[in-house]
Motif scaffolding. Structure first.
Motif, short mmCIF file in Angstrom:
data_model
loop_
_atom_site.label_atom_id
_atom_site.label_comp_id
_atom_site.label_asym_id
_atom_site.label_seq_id
_atom_site.Cartn_x
_atom_site.Cartn_y
_atom_site.Cartn_z
N ARG A 146 -8.95 -6.56 3.33
CA ARG A 146 -8.89 -7.72 2.59
C ARG A 146 -7.57 -8.57 2.91
O ARG A 146 -7.46 -9.92 3.09
N THR A 203 -3.36 -0.23 -6.11
CA THR A 203 -4.70 0.11 -6.27
C THR A 203 -4.93 1.64 -5.92
O THR A 203 -6.00 2.06 -6.21
N ASP A 227 -0.91 -5.07 -2.19
CA ASP A 227 -1.56 -6.54 -1.29
C ASP A 227 -0.69 -6.85 -0.08
O ASP A 227 -1.21 -7.13 0.79
N THR A 231 -7.99 -2.60 0.85
CA THR A 231 -6.88 -3.54 0.87
C THR A 231 -6.22 -3.97 2.22
O THR A 231 -6.01 -5.04 2.35
#
Length: 303
Positions: free
Chosen positions: A292, A149, A231, A289
């Motif tokens: 999350r 990202t 992630d 990120t």
């Protein structure tokens, strides 16, 4: 083992030819070294040892190559945690301990024995460095298949950007080894070799643009690779080296006037802000990120 590194590796590919060759050669060196050590204890001739060593290394290398080819996911399992990677260094540590055996009165001290054990330990240590970094790269690549990202150039900030403490410690070890050797104790040679290898690992690096080995530039403004937001964590790419800092090990993210700081329990990752094209966008991507990923981890744990 942390939760992050305890998660399964998705769809690990079969080991490639690079890992097969490295793993086979590593096993060959271990087996050949053990044969030489046994021959030294049995007082075999130098000619016999020199003739046996390459034969054993070649035979075991070929066998290890075949085994590694069939061991799907092996490099990822080795590279997934520091504990499993340290296993690669056990043979080198064993030969270092064998080099100290004469000083403990367990064996008769001879120049041939000391030179052979120190040389084998040093070669195995260098080979283990290559193998464990190869395995770490395979693991990091396997768990970060998603598109990052955010990507930004990494320029270290802070007083420890050049690893000065570690380099100074390695230099002291080498100097201490020379002092011990000068006093007549041959064990000093072991510490000289160890200190030299540690210094080389800090001052020399693989650089595909400049050649196989290039001296690390002392210029503090030099960029030292890239950081990528995934992630599973923040991935650090430098040349052909890959590292992963899982989100669970990042306690706080801060953006100051001079630095972007990823706080960890022991040593923070400090990035020079001037090397980042859009610091605010990178900071937002990190925060989003991170939030999350940690929310997903809490959900998975039932909390």
């Amino acid at each position: 083992m942390s939760h992050e590194y305890g998660r399964p590796v998705p769809d690990a590919d079969p080991p490639d030819i690079g890992f097969q060759a490295a793993f086979g050669f590593y096993l060959g060196l271990v087996a050949g070294g053990l044969v030489v050590l046994a021959g030294l204890v049995a007082d075999a001739t130098t000619a016999a040892l020199l003739g046996t060593f390459p034969t054993v290394v070649t035979a075991v290398t070929l066998g290890g190559h075949v085994l590694a080819k069939r061991a799907r996911g092996l490099p990822e399992r080795i590279g997934r945690s520091r504990r499993s990677r340290l296993v690669c260094y056990l043979p080198a540590a064993g030969f270092a301990a064998a080099a100290l055996a004469p000083s403990a009165g367990l064996l008769e001290p001879t120049a041939r024995y000391l030179i052979a054990t120190v040389a084998l330990g040093a070669v195995l240590a260098v080979t283990a460095v290559g193998l464990e970094r190869l395995c770490r790269n395979r693991f990091v690549e396997a768990v970060t298949p998603d598109e990052p990202t955010a990507i930004w150039s990494y320029r270290p900030a802070g007083a420890l950007a050049r690893n000065g403490v570690w380099i100074g410690s390695a230099a002291l070890v080498a100097v201490g080894g020379l002092w011990t050797l000068g006093l007549g104790d041959p064990i000093g040679l072991l510490w000289v070799v160890y200190g030299a290898v540690m210094l080389a690992s800090n001052w020399l690096e693989f650089d595909p643009d400049d050649g196989w080995i290039a001296r690390t530039s002392p210029d503090p403004s030099r960029e030292r690779g890239e950081l990528r937001v995934h992630d599973r964590g923040v991935r650090y790419d430098r040349g052909r080296s890959r590292k992963l800092v899982p989100w669970e090990r990042i306690t706080e993210i801060r953006l100051t006037d001079d630095e972007l700081v990823l706080e960890r329990r022991f040593r923070n990752l400090r990035c020079d802000r001037s090397a980042i094209d859009d610091p605010e966008a990178v900071y937002e991507a990190l925060e989003e990120t991170n939030s999350r990923a940690k929310t997903g981890a809490r959900t998975a744990n039932g909390r």
